[in-house]
Write an enzyme that holds these catalytic residues in place. Structure first.
Site, PDB file in Angstrom:
ATOM      1  CD  GLU A 127      -2.897  -1.082   2.397  1.00 12.47           C
ATOM      2  OE1 GLU A 127      -4.129  -1.213   2.242  1.00 12.47           O
ATOM      3  OE2 GLU A 127      -2.357  -1.000   3.524  1.00 12.47           O
ATOM      4  CB  CYS A 140       3.186   7.366   3.224  1.00 12.99           C
ATOM      5  SG  CYS A 140       3.763   6.102   4.379  1.00 12.99           S
ATOM      6  CB  CYS A 147       7.409  -5.035   8.228  1.00 17.52           C
ATOM      7  SG  CYS A 147       8.719  -4.247   9.197  1.00 17.52           S
ATOM      8  CB  CYS A 151       6.726  -3.013  15.955  1.00 18.19           C
ATOM      9  SG  CYS A 151       8.447  -2.517  15.657  1.00 18.19           S
ATOM     10  CB  CYS A 154       3.298  -1.932  13.547  1.00 20.71           C
ATOM     11  SG  CYS A 154       3.429  -1.540  11.793  1.00 20.71           S
ATOM     12  N   GLY A 202       7.244  -2.057   5.519  1.00 17.56           N
ATOM     13  CA  GLY A 202       8.630  -2.489   5.462  1.00 17.56           C
ATOM     14  C   GLY A 202       9.594  -1.620   6.248  1.00 17.56           C
ATOM     15  CB  SER A 236      11.146   5.803   8.744  1.00 19.05           C
ATOM     16  OG  SER A 236      10.571   4.723   8.039  1.00 19.05           O
ATOM     17  CG  LEU A 260      13.525   6.075  20.812  1.00 18.24           C
ATOM     18  CD1 LEU A 260      14.810   5.382  20.408  1.00 18.24           C
ATOM     19  CD2 LEU A 260      13.832   7.385  21.541  1.00 18.24           C
ATOM     20  CG  HIS A 261       7.807   3.576  18.648  1.00 19.52           C
ATOM     21  ND1 HIS A 261       7.088   4.669  18.190  1.00 19.52           N
ATOM     22  CD2 HIS A 261       8.109   2.820  17.555  1.00 19.52           C
ATOM     23  CE1 HIS A 261       6.953   4.568  16.878  1.00 19.52           C
ATOM     24  NE2 HIS A 261       7.562   3.471  16.472  1.00 19.52           N
ATOM     25  CB  CYS A 381       1.703   6.117  11.522  1.00 19.51           C
ATOM     26  SG  CYS A 381       2.439   7.507  10.654  1.00 19.51           S
TER      27      CYS A 381
END
Length: 389
Positions: A127, A140, A147, A151, A154, A202, A236, A260-261, A381
């Protein structure tokens, strides 16, 4: 006897996750697919000339093709009036095989946000999201099918990694979006695509070679590229340190964004599994070195999750970690967490978001709450899951 040092993988990630505590999360279809057809974008200048020669075309025809592709966003060789009619079909087949095919297009935000689901040559789905703002238009884009970073909050990370995308597959997302803007297919009338963010599906540093090839062609001036300034391109990463180091050496003034999160290793190990390979100190050191080399402030992406990483203690520790370096090198983007189906992770309370920002500002950290676009079409996101509807 001196041991031969191991070479850093070109992808920036140890192949298959065979070293260190982190393991790539692979989809069931990983590595079972062939390579995409070779596209004009994937060829070197010499390969393009050689391919033209095989078609009986002189090398100046390659520049004509480049002008059509980058200068006019056009791959419809049947309408290339400056090209020999007898050679148009052959040129189209050799240089412009179809790499991405639109499956669905969803629209939000009064027509200014468009999420497109693409099918690739092998049936894989990816996408991209086009977002028009008053002063810019941002695309984007995806760089991998799925990926492997895993995480847990996500949607893309839950898919696992199927394969890397070719430079051609990446750049085609840009060409189509640039053409849409030029032709007035986005609310607001004709305009220009101005910004690119590698924040779709990704881990860009996991597909370093293709991503850098795409960056160079997106930013080069026509007829070598689309002429979108490298300063308007953001790459990113969740913190693949070898990739950050390699990007630093390239000397291309793209913006680096680090997802980072979490401000501590204990918490980040849970939220970003790659932290078990490259911890927060290694990631922040590499990111700060990028700032020193490029003089471009690094974006620190931070998805705010209710009761997990959004409390005052987290904001204070984040400020301390960033201020450790002693210069105004980072810009924090707190992002209200976008919900994904079946997830236990939820968005922060508005008052916690506000307090988080206030603490960062009081500590002298530049921070801006991220605008969430396309949430109602799962285009924000962390929501890209490449589902056919």
């Amino acid at each position: 006897m001196t041991a031969t040092p191991k070479e850093t993988p070109e992808t920036g990630i140890t192949p298959g996750g065979t070293e260190g505590a982190f393991r790539d999360v692979l989809s069931k279809d990983h590595a079972r697919r062939g390579k995409p057809p070779l596209h004009f974008v994937d060829m070197t200048a010499e390969e393009r000339i050689a391919c033209a020669g095989e078609l009986g075309l002189p090398k100046f025809r390659v520049k004509q093709l480049a002008n059509h592709y980058y200068g006019h966003c056009d791959v419809n060789a049947a309408e290339f009036t400056d090209f020999p009619a007898a050679k148009r079909d052959d040129a189209a087949a050799a240089f412009f095989p179809r790499l991405i095919t639109e499956v669905t297009r969803q629209v939000a935000d009064q027509g200014t946000t468009i999420k497109t689901l693409w099918k690739l040559f092998d049936g894989s789905l990816i996408e991209s999201v086009l977002m028009r703002y008053p002063t810019r238009t941002t695309l984007c884009i995806s760089s991998q099918v799925g990926c492997g970073m895993g995480c847990p909050f996500c949607a893309t990370g839950k898919l696992g990694l199927t394969r890397n995308m070719s430079a051609g597959e990446i750049v085609e997302q840009v060409r189509v979006a640039a053409k849409m803007m030029r032709d007035g297919e986005v609310a607001g009338g004709p305009g220009r695509l101005s910004n690119i963010v590698f924040m779709g599906m990704g881990e860009p540093m996991g597909n370093y070679k293709s991503v850098l090839s795409a960056v160079r062609q997106i930013s080069a001036m026509p007829p070598e590229g689309f002429g979108i300034s490298a300063r308007n391109i953001t790459v990113s990463t969740v913190g693949v340190v070898p990739g950050i180091r390699k990007l630093t050496e390239e000397g291309i003034p793209v913006r680096l964004a680090v997802s980072l999160h979490a401000p501590s290793d204990e918490l980040r190990d849970e939220l970003v599994p790659m932290n078990k390979r490259f911890n927060t100190e290694q990631v922040l050191d590499a990111a700060h070195d990028y700032w020193l080399a490029s003089k471009r402030r690094v974006s620190i992406e931070y998805a705010l999750m209710r009761g997990i990483n959004d409390q005052a203690e987290h904001a204070r520790l984040l400020a301390k970690r960033l201020n450790h370096y002693g210069d105004n090198w980072a810009h924090v983007n707190p992002i209200p967490l976008n919900p994904i189906e079946g997830s236990k992770w939820t968005a922060s309370k508005p008052e916690d978001e506000a307090r988080f920002l206030d603490i960062l500002h009081a500590a002298g950290i530049t921070a801006t709450l991220r605008d969430t676009r396309g949430q109602d079409i799962d285009g924000a996101c962390g929501q890209l899951a490449a589902k056919e509807r």
